[in-house]
Write a protein that holds these residues in place. Structure first.
Motif, PDB file in Angstrom:
ATOM      1  N   ALA A   1       0.822  -1.222   0.000  1.00  0.00           N
ATOM      2  CA  ALA A   1       0.000   0.000   0.000  1.00  0.00           C
ATOM      3  C   ALA A   1       0.848   1.260   0.000  1.00  0.00           C
ATOM      4  CB  ALA A   1      -0.926   0.001   1.215  1.00  0.00           C
ATOM      5  N   LEU A   2       2.077   1.200   0.526  1.00  0.00           N
ATOM      6  CA  LEU A   2       2.919   2.400   0.530  1.00  0.00           C
ATOM      7  C   LEU A   2       3.616   2.628  -0.811  1.00  0.00           C
ATOM      8  CD1 LEU A   2       4.537   2.813   4.053  1.00  0.00           C
ATOM      9  CD2 LEU A   2       2.360   3.629   3.147  1.00  0.00           C
ATOM     10  N   ALA A   3       3.502   1.703  -1.734  1.00  0.00           N
ATOM     11  CA  ALA A   3       4.094   1.889  -3.058  1.00  0.00           C
ATOM     12  C   ALA A   3       3.029   2.043  -4.144  1.00  0.00           C
ATOM     13  CB  ALA A   3       5.005   0.717  -3.409  1.00  0.00           C
TER      14      ALA A   3
ATOM     15  N   ARG B   1      -3.839   2.608  -1.636  1.00  0.00           N
ATOM     16  CA  ARG B   1      -4.939   1.651  -1.484  1.00  0.00           C
ATOM     17  C   ARG B   1      -6.095   1.988  -2.409  1.00  0.00           C
ATOM     18  NH1 ARG B   1      -5.983  -1.841   2.869  1.00  0.00           N
ATOM     19  NH2 ARG B   1      -7.819  -2.138   1.613  1.00  0.00           N
TER      20      ARG B   1
ATOM     21  N   GLN C   1       0.763  -3.070   4.172  1.00  0.00           N
ATOM     22  CA  GLN C   1       1.679  -1.924   4.076  1.00  0.00           C
ATOM     23  C   GLN C   1       2.820  -2.153   3.083  1.00  0.00           C
ATOM     24  OE1 GLN C   1       2.531  -0.101   7.801  1.00  0.00           O
ATOM     25  NE2 GLN C   1       4.248   1.071   7.041  1.00  0.00           N
ATOM     26  N   GLU C   2       3.524  -3.280   3.199  1.00  0.00           N
ATOM     27  CA  GLU C   2       4.669  -3.536   2.320  1.00  0.00           C
ATOM     28  C   GLU C   2       4.535  -4.850   1.566  1.00  0.00           C
ATOM     29  OE1 GLU C   2       6.697  -1.237   1.686  1.00  0.00           O
ATOM     30  OE2 GLU C   2       6.688   0.098   3.420  1.00  0.00           O
TER      31      GLU C   2
ATOM     32  N   CYS D   1       3.707   8.255  -3.720  1.00  0.00           N
ATOM     33  CA  CYS D   1       4.380   7.379  -2.751  1.00  0.00           C
ATOM     34  C   CYS D   1       5.904   7.504  -2.845  1.00  0.00           C
ATOM     35  CB  CYS D   1       3.999   5.922  -2.999  1.00  0.00           C
ATOM     36  SG  CYS D   1       2.265   5.548  -2.660  1.00  0.00           S
TER      37      CYS D   1
END
Lengths: 372, 372
Positions: free
Chosen positions: A278-280, A283, A318-319, A350
């Protein structure tokens, strides 16, 4: 450097595709007789905005004052901040306006109009202001059928320290369409509503110098912008899986992707994991109204960007990006793939840098603006 | 500086609440006889990790190698990188391991195990490795009932250049519960599965030095961790609207929020807009399985953080947060409010700095790690 030498996850911009995307919209704007003021929120990157504004008048649209400061520092002198301004930041906007040709701001409320007029007056300035109209998106702006459009337009036109520039709208509902045909209808309605309001105001003696409209789906679909003075599409620099799903572009026009590496494979359970979560990718749920099984982005091959068969990005934490489907059997720890994001504006944000590709060669690194 | 002097949107950390949250879990870990290795991915901030590890052994968990580098540079010497390592980054991990006491890495695939062994061997190192088990979350890790757990554990234990540290799991399904009672059941199952696998492996002559488990919902709910050596909760530093909805915390325990300013108000249409959109809050959908109308975060009062009645954050676009409900009638352009995010890990990652509050006073500014 070859793109396979990059550490993952990382952001890739295909320069030649970006240039094609920019040229196509720039040509179309000229053909339709409107000024192009690209929205740079998609990439927040001066190098890309220079490509987009090439052979046009050089104006840009921004979504934050941080973008306005950075683009002004890079030599952009005509900037529209296309979010209604917070009263607390009018002074900051006025200071920046003084440094360049124009920082156009947005107002949709009489209290903000008064605050802008008072601040500008106290500094001996005249601030350029657009009145934001809601033409159906249901976000900010006064609804196009609201009688307060006339009241506020008159107030802005008569304010001593305001240069009333005209009407601005963004047809946010262009993102709820299912096809280019529907995007065409939304864009026609946007144009028709705005030109009708402008005509009414002009009949009432209120000057409306400009009509600013635009979105990427609308700009791809529309064929006549008579009466409109400028367009502000933004996403078309990159496009994304969402735009492809609603018919704004083909999948092979997407110029932004995230390079990822497989870190876990469990073919017996039909799943694998890549290091882009989600951090790259953000969402963003994607075009679920068109394709409920779209997943969180489109996995494609590293080299030729063809969609990888039998692979879906079914979940993001997250990752971790979880891949499902029979295609996982072809993966190994260390396999590289690219992901076309659902929403390139949110995915690009991001990253602190974009790796610029010509083919598979990394030829440059560009840095987007962050913050507000 | 008073928090109302901050420019918005911005990230706020309530120091006293953070300290209470940290102390409560630290005390509980001691009481249950387990080591606490907090997951710092929630905040990526060394100042906060120091508070969390106070009176514990000082180990932390990270979600990226960028976090590992930054925390090592800040003096943390025992770090677990809790995502299966990409084969391409084993050398980088080995280099960092050499600089500190331990960089523990995760493996769930025989090919990665071999790559780790070969790389470590070629450098004359012994690398500490955990075998990741999937105890029901369905992401990375070998499923707890899979016979390959034994094969891979034996391989890791016998590898010359690997120091097999034991088993690690994260019960991701603790985030699908509806109550603390259900979280208790998931946490008990996690503990029972892991202690059972460890017992089987030990019966087979495979040494299993450590059992590492944990999530914030589990750690709040569990009352007995016999057999477990360490826990890795992370979100509890901040909590968020999601954790409150599933019973992991009360809403007034949330220590992270986003300060926002109203920029548009249309009470007649029952909506307003704040300047915190998807780039300030993330698009995390929140606890929709418990509350389908949860919206994209909880609007609360700036001073005392009480939930604002009749206000919901109904939609997010890039820089617009749309508020709906009868509560919009009380708003004006310039009104400030705070938003408790659905998912503090993703929202915190939107910001380059946290403003640290004691009450309404801004007493410090902390900088999270970014990137990978």
């Amino acid at each position: 450097m070859h793109l396979n030498d990059l550490s993952t996850p990382c952001a890739l911009v295909d320069l030649e595709q970006l240039e094609r995307n920019a040229r196509r919209i720039a040509d179309k704007a000229r053909r339709l007789g409107v000024r192009l003021r690209p929205h740079v929120k998609t990439h927040k990157c001066v190098e890309i905005a220079r490509i987009q504004t090439d052979l046009h008048f050089g104006g840009v649209t921004v979504s934050t004052l941080a973008e306005a400061h950075a683009f002004a520092a890079a030599g952009f002198t005509d900037i529209t901040y296309a979010v209604p301004i917070a009263p607390q930041r009018i002074a900051e906007a006025a200071d920046l306006h003084r440094e360049i040709d124009a920082l156009n701001i947005l107002v949709d409320h009489p209290e903000t109009a008064r605050a802008v007029d008072e601040l500008a007056s106290s500094r001996g300035l005249t601030l350029p202001v657009f009145l934001e109209i809601d033409c159906g998106g249901g976000r900010s702006g006064i609804r196009s059928d609201d009688e307060r459009v006339e009241q506020l337009a008159r107030r802005l036109a008569e304010a001593e320290a305001i240069d009333f520039r005209g009407l601005l709208t963004h047809a946010g509902h262009a993102y709820r369409v299912r096809s280019r045909r529907e995007a065409f209808e939304v864009a026609c309605e946007e144009r028709n509503l705005m030109t009708a309001i402008a005509a009414q105001l002009r009949d009432l003696g209120i000057p409306v110098p400009e009509l600013s409209v635009g979105s990427t789906p609308g700009m791809r679909a529309i064929d006549d912008l008579t009466g409109v003075s400028e367009v502000r599409p933004g996403n078309y620099a990159f496009y994304d899986a969402f735009q492809a799903a609603i018919g704004s572009c083909e999948l092979d026009e997407v110029a932004f992707s995230v390079l990822a590496t497989v870190v876990s494979v469990q073919p017996d359970y039909g799943r694998a994991v890549v290091d882009a979560g989600a951090l790259a990718l953000s969402r963003d749920p994607g075009p679920v109204h068109v394709d409920p099984y779209c997943g969180f982005g489109r996995p494609v091959a590293v080299e030729d960007l063809h969609p990888l068969p039998g692979l879906q990005l079914t979940a993001l934490s997250q990752e971790h990006g979880t891949l499902g489907g029979p295609g996982v059997a072809a993966l190994r720890p260390g396999t590289r793939l690219r992901i076309l994001p659902n929403h390139s504006c949110l995915a690009a944000a991001c990253f602190d840098r974009y790796h610029v590709l010509r083919g598979a060669e990394v030829i440059d690194e560009w840095h987007p603006v962050r913050g507000w």
